[in-house]
Enzyme design. Structure first.
Site, PDB file in Angstrom:
ATOM      1  N   ASP A 144      -5.766  -0.214   5.678  1.00  0.00           N
ATOM      2  CA  ASP A 144      -6.641  -0.593   6.788  1.00  0.00           C
ATOM      3  C   ASP A 144      -7.800   0.382   6.953  1.00  0.00           C
ATOM      4  OD1 ASP A 144      -4.590  -2.358   6.943  1.00  0.00           O
ATOM      5  OD2 ASP A 144      -3.788  -1.631   8.849  1.00  0.00           O
ATOM      6  N   ASP A 192       0.832  -1.230   0.000  1.00  0.00           N
ATOM      7  CA  ASP A 192       0.000   0.000   0.000  1.00  0.00           C
ATOM      8  C   ASP A 192       0.855   1.265   0.000  1.00  0.00           C
ATOM      9  OD1 ASP A 192       0.665  -0.355   2.740  1.00  0.00           O
ATOM     10  OD2 ASP A 192      -1.387   0.007   3.460  1.00  0.00           O
TER      11      ASP A 192
HETATM   12  C1  GAF Z   1      -0.314  -2.620   8.394  1.00  0.00           C
HETATM   13  C2  GAF Z   1      -0.395  -1.202   7.846  1.00  0.00           C
HETATM   14  F1  GAF Z   1      -1.176  -0.420   8.654  1.00  0.00           F
HETATM   15  C3  GAF Z   1      -0.928  -1.187   6.422  1.00  0.00           C
HETATM   16  O1  GAF Z   1      -0.911   0.109   5.911  1.00  0.00           O
HETATM   17  C4  GAF Z   1      -0.133  -2.141   5.526  1.00  0.00           C
HETATM   18  O2  GAF Z   1       1.108  -1.587   5.187  1.00  0.00           O
HETATM   19  C5  GAF Z   1       0.023  -3.506   6.187  1.00  0.00           C
HETATM   20  O3  GAF Z   1       0.494  -3.410   7.517  1.00  0.00           O
HETATM   21  C6  GAF Z   1       0.950  -4.413   5.422  1.00  0.00           C
HETATM   22  O4  GAF Z   1       0.382  -4.753   4.219  1.00  0.00           O
HETATM   23  O5  GAF Z   1      -1.582  -3.171   8.520  1.00  0.00           O
END
Ligand code: GAF
Length: 383
Positions: free
Chosen positions: A170, A36
């Site tokens: 998320d 992300d």
């Molecule tokens: C955590 C982070 F909050 C997300 O943004 C993402 O990077 C994830 O780890 C890994 O995919 O949940």
């Protein structure tokens, strides 16, 4: 889930006011890990674990927060500038801080919170808390933001107030999820597609009970290592501001200039983006078997190349392999602990969960928590 009416009556009893209620879910990510913040692709699902928020206005200029899970009340002045204190109240007060920064006047309010997203399990309890609070406070000040904007504000709470350098996945799924669907998100422009999860497929979430956190530590290091690889590729051919723009050929060409760790982190991120797009196409055409294979490869890459797993999560994935009904299993979320997601044939889900729990306990000496979840709607008002 907690009966919202219980939270409503507790709020009334504590604050002598009638609240408005909101719900925001946690999430499980089917595939697309650490992509992300590289402006890549993710495919999460909102789940039936959530945060509930009940809000009512106050006339004394105070912000009073009550977290039912902790049995704790905290009071702030609505006029004061919020300061983070490494406490659960950082999430709601971070929301206040970001909204103030957006030019809103935030008046006094009472906020009761309750949640059942297991804490520190990689199922985004903090995103659920941020999005539920955002909906509650914006409703109080008479502003209605679209889901993607709420998600961006929630991410800013993490990045600018809490100090967690996370991406947008998320908060986005918590704000925009849809019942019975996974969501393929392009983290560059926040466009997304919904893909139905077949009714005969269950989401079995297995908690290793190893605590996960994205504040500092390994999450930060992995991100920095993958971004260092990106900078090297960009220095040669330009137009690669994020690993989303890089290819495996780029990596082969300039990988020798990277540290071995940076090379491997980038290999995971670049290949994970490709797998995530392929996985969404497989799900859209109902090719569940292919989705399962891509999840298996994603776990291998996450564990071996990104080194984002841990012994317990690898064990949980390994122990699921020959259980009847398994379609695909992998560690989900930010890594280094937390939960595995297992796609399992619905008819086998209960037996699968039971056997996996007993195998894991026998192998590690840890009693896991295993939940059969379903894809739920994103955040909304519930009364
Ligand atoms: C955590 C982070 F909050 C997300 O943004 C993402 O990077 C994830 O780890 C890994 O995919 O949940």
């Amino acid at each position: 889930m907690h009966d919202p009416e219980t939270l409503r009556s507790q709020h009334r009893a504590r604050f002598h006011a009638d609240p408005v209620l909101f719900v925001a879910p946690g999430r499980v990510n089917l595939i697309g890990e650490h992509t992300d913040y590289a402006e890549g692709f993710v495919m999460p699902v909102a789940i039936n674990f959530a945060t509930l928020a009940a809000i009512s206005p106050r006339s004394d200029g105070k912000i009073v927060l009550y977290a039912e899970n902790y049995g704790e009340e905290k009071t702030f002045s609505a006029d004061a500038t919020p300061v983070a204190s490494k406490h659960w109240s950082d999430y709601p007060m971070g929301v206040v801080s970001i909204l103030k920064g957006e030019g809103h006047t935030v008046p006094g309010f009472s906020l009761s919170l309750w949640g059942d997203v297991p804490l520190g399990s990689g199922l985004s309890s903090s995103a659920a808390l941020e999005i539920a609070t955002l909906l509650a406070v914006t409703s109080l000040i008479g502003v209605e933001y679209p889901g993607p904007v709420l998600a961006r504000l929630g991410q800013r709470v993490e990045n600018e107030f809490v100090g967690a350098n996370c991406g947008i996945m998320d908060q986005f799924i918590s704000a925009n999820g849809k019942e019975n669907h996974a969501l393929l998100l392009d983290c560059r422009d926040l466009s997304y597609r919904l893909a139905p999860i077949p009714a005969n497929v269950a989401l079995v979430i297995a908690n290793t009970m190893v605590k996960h956190s994205i504040v500092g530590g390994d999450y930060k290091t992995r991100r920095a290592e993958s971004e260092a690889a990106c900078a090297i590729i960009n220095s040669h051919r330009g137009s690669v501001p994020f690993l989303r723009d890089a290819t495996l050929e780029d990596l082969e060409k300039w990988g020798h200039e990277m540290t071995p760790k940076s090379y491997l982190r980038a290999k995971h991120v670049i290949s994970e983006n490709m797998r995530t797009v392929a996985a969404s196409e497989a799900l859209l055409r109902g090719d569940i078997k292919k989705l399962g294979q891509l999840m298996a490869e994603a776990h291998r890459s996450y564990s071996e190349d990104f080194e984002g797993s841990c012994m317990e999560a690898d064990t949980m994935v390994e122990l699921a392999q020959d259980l009847p009904g398994l379609i695909g299993a992998r560690l989900t979320g930010g890594g280094f602990g937390g939960c595995t997601i297992n796609l399992v044939e619905q008819s086998q889900a209960e037996a699968f969960a039971k056997e996996l729990a007993s195998r894991y306990a026998a192998r590690t000496g840890i009693e896991p928590e295993i939940h059969i979840c379903h894809a739920s709607d994103g955040a909304h008002r519930i009364g």
